[in-house]
Design a protein around this motif. Structure first.
Motif, PDB file in Angstrom:
ATOM      1  N   GLU A  71      -3.810 -26.386 -20.842  1.00 49.05           N
ATOM      2  CA  GLU A  71      -3.832 -26.508 -19.387  1.00 49.05           C
ATOM      3  C   GLU A  71      -2.594 -25.745 -18.913  1.00 49.05           C
ATOM      4  O   GLU A  71      -1.476 -26.226 -19.047  1.00 49.05           O
ATOM      5  CB  GLU A  71      -3.797 -27.969 -18.931  1.00 49.05           C
ATOM      6  N   LEU A  72      -2.782 -24.545 -18.391  1.00 49.45           N
ATOM      7  CA  LEU A  72      -1.689 -23.587 -18.221  1.00 49.45           C
ATOM      8  C   LEU A  72      -1.138 -23.507 -16.799  1.00 49.45           C
ATOM      9  O   LEU A  72      -0.334 -22.624 -16.513  1.00 49.45           O
ATOM     10  CB  LEU A  72      -2.155 -22.192 -18.663  1.00 49.45           C
ATOM     11  N   GLY A  73      -1.526 -24.413 -15.928  1.00 48.99           N
ATOM     12  CA  GLY A  73      -1.063 -24.355 -14.542  1.00 48.99           C
ATOM     13  C   GLY A  73      -2.201 -24.714 -13.626  1.00 48.99           C
ATOM     14  O   GLY A  73      -2.707 -25.829 -13.658  1.00 48.99           O
TER      15      GLY A  73
ATOM     16  N   LEU B 243      -6.639 -28.925  -9.263  1.00 47.96           N
ATOM     17  CA  LEU B 243      -5.552 -29.575  -9.988  1.00 47.96           C
ATOM     18  C   LEU B 243      -4.457 -28.570 -10.314  1.00 47.96           C
ATOM     19  O   LEU B 243      -4.710 -27.370 -10.414  1.00 47.96           O
ATOM     20  CB  LEU B 243      -6.057 -30.195 -11.295  1.00 47.96           C
ATOM     21  N   ASN B 244      -3.243 -29.095 -10.514  1.00 47.40           N
ATOM     22  CA  ASN B 244      -2.122 -28.281 -10.995  1.00 47.40           C
ATOM     23  C   ASN B 244      -1.475 -29.024 -12.156  1.00 47.40           C
ATOM     24  O   ASN B 244      -1.274 -30.243 -12.083  1.00 47.40           O
ATOM     25  CB  ASN B 244      -1.103 -28.055  -9.875  1.00 47.40           C
TER      26      ASN B 244
ATOM     27  N   ALA C 269      -4.325 -20.301  -8.710  1.00 51.83           N
ATOM     28  CA  ALA C 269      -3.463 -19.123  -8.796  1.00 51.83           C
ATOM     29  C   ALA C 269      -3.133 -18.856 -10.260  1.00 51.83           C
ATOM     30  O   ALA C 269      -3.581 -19.567 -11.156  1.00 51.83           O
ATOM     31  CB  ALA C 269      -2.189 -19.331  -7.978  1.00 51.83           C
ATOM     32  N   VAL C 270      -2.339 -17.813 -10.511  1.00 49.04           N
ATOM     33  CA  VAL C 270      -1.831 -17.533 -11.850  1.00 49.04           C
ATOM     34  C   VAL C 270      -0.404 -18.064 -11.934  1.00 49.04           C
ATOM     35  O   VAL C 270       0.488 -17.578 -11.232  1.00 49.04           O
ATOM     36  CB  VAL C 270      -1.861 -16.019 -12.168  1.00 49.04           C
ATOM     37  N   ASN C 271      -0.194 -19.063 -12.762  1.00 47.80           N
ATOM     38  CA  ASN C 271       1.116 -19.648 -12.988  1.00 47.80           C
ATOM     39  C   ASN C 271       1.874 -18.738 -13.953  1.00 47.80           C
ATOM     40  O   ASN C 271       1.466 -18.555 -15.098  1.00 47.80           O
ATOM     41  CB  ASN C 271       0.946 -21.058 -13.563  1.00 47.80           C
ATOM     42  N   ALA C 272       2.988 -18.146 -13.486  1.00 46.10           N
ATOM     43  CA  ALA C 272       3.710 -17.163 -14.299  1.00 46.10           C
ATOM     44  C   ALA C 272       4.234 -17.782 -15.587  1.00 46.10           C
ATOM     45  O   ALA C 272       4.186 -17.162 -16.661  1.00 46.10           O
ATOM     46  CB  ALA C 272       4.855 -16.561 -13.491  1.00 46.10           C
ATOM     47  N   SER C 273       4.732 -19.003 -15.511  1.00 41.62           N
ATOM     48  CA  SER C 273       5.227 -19.674 -16.706  1.00 41.62           C
ATOM     49  C   SER C 273       4.092 -19.950 -17.680  1.00 41.62           C
ATOM     50  O   SER C 273       4.220 -19.719 -18.888  1.00 41.62           O
ATOM     51  CB  SER C 273       5.918 -20.985 -16.314  1.00 41.62           C
ATOM     52  N   GLY C 274       2.954 -20.436 -17.166  1.00 42.60           N
ATOM     53  CA  GLY C 274       1.816 -20.699 -18.028  1.00 42.60           C
ATOM     54  C   GLY C 274       1.288 -19.442 -18.685  1.00 42.60           C
ATOM     55  O   GLY C 274       0.894 -19.450 -19.858  1.00 42.60           O
ATOM     56  N   LEU C 275       1.267 -18.331 -17.951  1.00 40.65           N
ATOM     57  CA  LEU C 275       0.817 -17.064 -18.510  1.00 40.65           C
ATOM     58  C   LEU C 275       1.736 -16.618 -19.639  1.00 40.65           C
ATOM     59  O   LEU C 275       1.266 -16.194 -20.706  1.00 40.65           O
ATOM     60  CB  LEU C 275       0.765 -15.998 -17.419  1.00 40.65           C
ATOM     61  N   ALA C 276       3.039 -16.718 -19.441  1.00 39.70           N
ATOM     62  CA  ALA C 276       3.995 -16.313 -20.485  1.00 39.70           C
ATOM     63  C   ALA C 276       3.847 -17.182 -21.724  1.00 39.70           C
ATOM     64  O   ALA C 276       3.907 -16.685 -22.864  1.00 39.70           O
ATOM     65  CB  ALA C 276       5.415 -16.394 -19.937  1.00 39.70           C
ATOM     66  N   ILE C 277       3.655 -18.484 -21.534  1.00 37.86           N
ATOM     67  CA  ILE C 277       3.456 -19.389 -22.668  1.00 37.86           C
ATOM     68  C   ILE C 277       2.196 -19.002 -23.436  1.00 37.86           C
ATOM     69  O   ILE C 277       2.185 -18.971 -24.674  1.00 37.86           O
ATOM     70  CB  ILE C 277       3.375 -20.843 -22.169  1.00 37.86           C
TER      71      ILE C 277
END
Length: 340
Positions: free
Chosen positions: A215-217, A153-154, A221-229
Motif C-alpha cells: 500500500e504505497l500511498g 484512502l491514503n 495521486a502519486v506519493n513520491a515517497s511510496g514511489l521511491a520505496i
C-alpha cells in the motif's frame, strides 16, 4: 476429473523466449464500436537463461498509480544482459479500469481483486483474473501485487503479506519483505474487507508462491515517497531472488518495522452518513478510547455530530480521503507491533 478450462486471452509475448519482449495480452471484446476488436493489456517479459521468475503486477485497481509508475520505470531500466532468470511485468493488470483511473472496471463494474481465481468464460474482469491466476502465477517463484489507497484512502507507504499457512513459506515471505525494505510492513489475516481469499495474492499463495503486496500511498495521486520505496524495493527483490546482480542492491535507510493487522477492532467505519472530520493523522499512535473522528450532518445542522473512538491500540496506517462519507465506509485502520 473434468479438464481445466483454458483462458481465451492471447499473449503477444513468448514466456519461454530469451530477450526483452513488449506487447499485449489480447482480450477479444466485441462491441458496437469494434465488432472484432480486442483490449490490449500491456505486458513485458525480460528473460535471460534459466533462473527464478518474478511476477510484478500493478493497476489491479486502476486508480492506484504508484505501482504503475514504478513498473513503467523498471521496464525501461531492465535489459536481458543484466539478469539471470525472468521478470514478468503487468503494469495495467485491470487495463479497462487503469485506463480511466477507476478502482473497478467500467465494462462490468467488477473489482478484480475480489474475484480470483476468475473465470475463462466470464466477463472481461473475470477473464483477466483467470489468465493471471492460471497462466502467469504458475510461472513465478515470487509475486508482488503493487497497491495503494486509490481515490478513497491514503496510506503510510508500506509492504504487506497475508501470512502463509505453511511455516516454511512464511519464512520466505518475511525474508522477501525485509529485502523489499519498506519502513513499515504489516501482516494481515485475509479478512473479507481485505479481499479474503479472492485476491491476486491469495491466488499466488494457493499455488505455493511467495506472495507479497503493498500500500504505497494513495489519495488519487502519486506519493513520491511510496514511489521511491517501490522502485528500490522491486530492484532489491530481484537481487534477493538472484535475478539481478548484487551491485544493484540499495540498503534501506531503516530496517522494516513489522506490524499486525488482524481483527475487526483494527478498523473504524462510519456509523452514519455525513461529513467526516478526522481527529488523528497518519502515523499517530492511539489507544482504545482515543477520539478518531466526528461525522457532521449538514442536512440537519442542528443535530450534534456523531463521535467515533478507536476500539484498539496501534498506529494509524490508513485514512479515508473524501470528507463526504456514508454508513459503512472505512475511515481508518490501525496496525500493532508484531514479533517475527
Amino acid at each position: 476429473m473434468p479438464e481445466a478450462r483454458k483462458s481465451r486471452l492471447v499473449p503477444e509475448v513468448d514466456f519461454a523466449k530469451d530477450g526483452k519482449q513488449t506487447g499485449f495480452l489480447r482480450l477479444f471484446h466485441s462491441t458496437h464500436d469494434s465488432a472484432y476488436g480486442f483490449l490490449p493489456i500491456p505486458i513485458v517479459v525480460v528473460k535471460n537463461g534459466e533462473g527464478p521468475t518474478a511476477f510484478f503486477s500493478s493497476g489491479n485497481h486502476g486508480d492506484e498509480y504508484e505501482g504503475q509508475v514504478a513498473l513503467a520505470n523498471l521496464i525501461k531500466f531492465l535489459e536481458p544482459g543484466m539478469i539471470r532468470g525472468r521478470v514478468i511485468m503487468l503494469p495495467m493488470a485491470n487495463y479497462p479500469a487503469a485506463l480511466i483511473g477507476r478502482r473497478v472496471s467500467p465494462i462490468d463494474d467488477l473489482n478484480m481483486n475480489r474475484i480470483f481465481p476468475g473465470d475463462p468464460d466470464g466477463t472481461v474482469t473475470r477473464q483477466i483474473a483467470h489468465y493471471i491466476d492460471s497462466e502467469i502465477i504458475p510461472l513465478a517463484d515470487l509475486v508482488i501485487d503493487l497497491h495503494s489507497g486509490g481515490s478513497s484512502l491514503n496510506y503510510i507507504p508500506t509492504a504487506l503479506a497475508k501470512q502463509s499457512g505453511d511455516p516454511a513459506m512464511y519464512r520466505k515471505q518475511l525474508a522477501a519483505l525485509r529485502a523489499f525494505g519498506a519502513p513499515y510492513t504489516y501482516i494481515q489475516g485475509g479478512a473479507q474487507g481485505q479481499g479474503g481469499d479472492q485476491t491476486l495474492g491469495s491466488g499466488a499463495d494457493r499455488r505455493g508462491k511467495i506472495a507479497l503486496g503493498t500500500e504505497l500511498g494513495g489519495a488519487g495521486a502519486v506519493n513520491a515517497s511510496g514511489l521511491a520505496i517501490a522502485e528500490r524495493g522491486l530492484r532489491n527483490l530481484l537481487v534477493h531472488l538472484g535475478i539481478l546482480g548484487k551491485e544493484h542492491w540499495v540498503e534501506p535507510p531503516i530496517p522494516t518495522r513489522f506490524l499486525d493487522v488482524r481483527g475487526p477492532d483494527m478498523y473504524v467505519y462510519a456509523p452514519e452518513n455525513g461529513v467526516f472530520e478526522p481527529l488523528v493523522e497518519l502515523g499517530d499512535t492511539v489507544a482504545p478510547g482515543t477520539p478518531a473522528a466526528r461525522i457532521h450532518i449538514p442536512e440537519t445542522p442542528w443535530l450534534p455530530p456523531v463521535d467515533i473512538a478507536f476500539k484498539a491500540a496501534g498506529i494509524v496506517m490508513c485514512k479515508r480521503v473524501p470528507a463526504r462519507t456514508k454508513r459503512g465506509d472505512c475511515l481508518f485502520h490501525l496496525a500493532g507491533d508484531l514479533a517475527v
